[in-house]
Enzyme design. Sequence first.
Site, PDB file in Angstrom:
ATOM      1  N   HIS A   1       0.859  -1.177   0.000  1.00 40.81           N
ATOM      2  CA  HIS A   1       0.000   0.000   0.000  1.00 40.81           C
ATOM      3  C   HIS A   1       0.897   1.229   0.000  1.00 40.81           C
ATOM      4  O   HIS A   1       2.017   1.199   0.509  1.00 40.81           O
ATOM      5  CB  HIS A   1      -0.868  -0.033   1.266  1.00 40.81           C
ATOM      6  CG  HIS A   1      -1.927   1.012   1.335  1.00 40.81           C
ATOM      7  ND1 HIS A   1      -1.668   2.324   1.678  1.00 40.81           N
ATOM      8  CD2 HIS A   1      -3.284   0.944   1.140  1.00 40.81           C
ATOM      9  CE1 HIS A   1      -2.790   3.012   1.688  1.00 40.81           C
ATOM     10  NE2 HIS A   1      -3.793   2.208   1.355  1.00 40.81           N
TER      11      HIS A   1
ATOM     12  N   ASP B   1       3.193  -3.980   8.048  1.00 36.54           N
ATOM     13  CA  ASP B   1       1.920  -3.295   7.849  1.00 36.54           C
ATOM     14  C   ASP B   1       0.819  -4.332   8.073  1.00 36.54           C
ATOM     15  O   ASP B   1       0.591  -5.197   7.223  1.00 36.54           O
ATOM     16  CB  ASP B   1       1.868  -2.722   6.438  1.00 36.54           C
ATOM     17  CG  ASP B   1       0.495  -2.156   6.064  1.00 36.54           C
ATOM     18  OD1 ASP B   1      -0.431  -2.223   6.890  1.00 36.54           O
ATOM     19  OD2 ASP B   1       0.351  -1.667   4.923  1.00 36.54           O
TER      20      ASP B   1
ATOM     21  N   GLN C   1      -4.376  -4.982   7.089  1.00 35.64           N
ATOM     22  CA  GLN C   1      -5.317  -5.950   6.528  1.00 35.64           C
ATOM     23  C   GLN C   1      -5.268  -7.304   7.232  1.00 35.64           C
ATOM     24  O   GLN C   1      -5.976  -8.231   6.826  1.00 35.64           O
ATOM     25  CB  GLN C   1      -5.036  -6.138   5.034  1.00 35.64           C
ATOM     26  CG  GLN C   1      -5.222  -4.885   4.196  1.00 35.64           C
ATOM     27  CD  GLN C   1      -6.657  -4.399   4.146  1.00 35.64           C
ATOM     28  OE1 GLN C   1      -7.595  -5.159   4.423  1.00 35.64           O
ATOM     29  NE2 GLN C   1      -6.846  -3.141   3.801  1.00 35.64           N
TER      30      GLN C   1
ATOM     31  N   LYS D   1     -10.523  -0.304  10.411  1.00 36.58           N
ATOM     32  CA  LYS D   1     -10.703  -1.514   9.604  1.00 36.58           C
ATOM     33  C   LYS D   1     -11.101  -2.718  10.461  1.00 36.58           C
ATOM     34  O   LYS D   1     -11.360  -3.799   9.925  1.00 36.58           O
ATOM     35  CB  LYS D   1      -9.420  -1.830   8.834  1.00 36.58           C
ATOM     36  CG  LYS D   1      -9.033  -0.772   7.802  1.00 36.58           C
ATOM     37  CD  LYS D   1      -7.772  -1.169   7.054  1.00 36.58           C
ATOM     38  CE  LYS D   1      -7.240  -0.044   6.191  1.00 36.58           C
ATOM     39  NZ  LYS D   1      -8.136   0.267   5.053  1.00 36.58           N
TER      40      LYS D   1
ATOM     41  N   CYS E   1      -4.700   2.427  -3.741  1.00 34.97           N
ATOM     42  CA  CYS E   1      -3.463   2.960  -3.142  1.00 34.97           C
ATOM     43  C   CYS E   1      -2.319   1.963  -3.305  1.00 34.97           C
ATOM     44  O   CYS E   1      -1.525   1.736  -2.377  1.00 34.97           O
ATOM     45  CB  CYS E   1      -3.661   3.309  -1.671  1.00 34.97           C
ATOM     46  SG  CYS E   1      -4.808   4.661  -1.401  1.00 34.97           S
TER      47      CYS E   1
END
Length: 406
Positions: free
Chosen positions: A121, A198, A201, A224, A361
Amino acid sequence: MKVNEIRALFPILHQNVNGHPLVYFDSAATSQKPLPVIEALDRYYREYNSNVHRGVHTLGTKATDAYEGAREKARRFLNARSMQEIIFTRGTTSALNLVASSYGRAHVNEGDEIVITYMEHHSNLIPWQQLAKQTGATLKYIPLQEDGTIDLNDVEATVTPAVKIVAIAHVSNVLGTINPIREIARIAHERGAIIVVDAAQSAPHMKIDVQELDCDFLAFSGHKMCGPTGIGVLYGKRELLEQMEPIEFGGEMIDFVELYDSTWKELPWKFEGGTPIIAGAIGLGAAIDFLEQVGLDAIAAHEHELAQYALERMADLEGVTVYGPKERAGLVTFNIDGVHPHDVATVLDAEGIAIRAGHHCAQPLMKWLDVTATARASFYLYNTKEEIDRFIAALQKAKEYFSHVF
């Protein structure tokens, strides 16, 4: 909890959009919020709204206890060793920028290397681009396999002793690829590098144990994972955070201020300048409680079942290309031949189905896929197979409509 019981806790799901019951397949962008989170935010603002840490009055004490209680929930959620390793941020983006700006500038020099992947991302790409430009370091990419996965042999070849930082998504927001973080961390550490993860997700969808992963930094966002917008977490190993300087200065993060010099508070507060994101942290704590009540393993299993069902149904549609590996997290990214993803999303919206369309993104990944944009349907704990059936029927309708138009 059963899916119908979970869905009953999400007020926004019980509405019609364009004359159809809402199907929300955009949780990878932001998830919906359950009543326990909404009520926690309402209770804070109605009953004990106050600033934290500074005051000794009753409301201030209640707010401080709730704010720091949320930090402990985040520590437990990640299995971090200490609350001092949990920094509240505005989200994944600000957490990754903090690492790049503070740790990166102190430890990366000209001639060093930073390693990322094509699937990142922009939030886990641009900060490292900027760090490389500022320091004279080289930015390198781990190659992807044809299905969008990573081969550990390529990691071994790319992560040389010159590498100082490996930054990588736990789960791709486009491909659904689940990366082998523990193994990549081992390779990075053998070469003397740190690993930054990261987890935007992955944190909402599966159990994460930062000690088992042995990651050095890990970032995720509350919005999220059923929490409020504007709140996130940076986990960092205490010994690394101790070495780092703050990048925001002002109230709350100081220990003592003199005319020409100042000293900082201890961890984690030296990184939380100004009035912190109090309501957001409290809401995030409520979201963590909710997800743990449902069970992260149950959520992961449910989403895996939905993703596999969607892949099976989409395989029957001619002219539809699906990107990413077979084994994936709970999303499918696709294109319909000859139809722009924005047009697909518009037709689905007319059927009450919310999906995402665009470059997500992740423009370097779009280039790697040789497309300008894709459509994405992402699933969460409140979605059902019946909703996927509606999604497939709407895709078929879109195919038929555009076949006549073109």
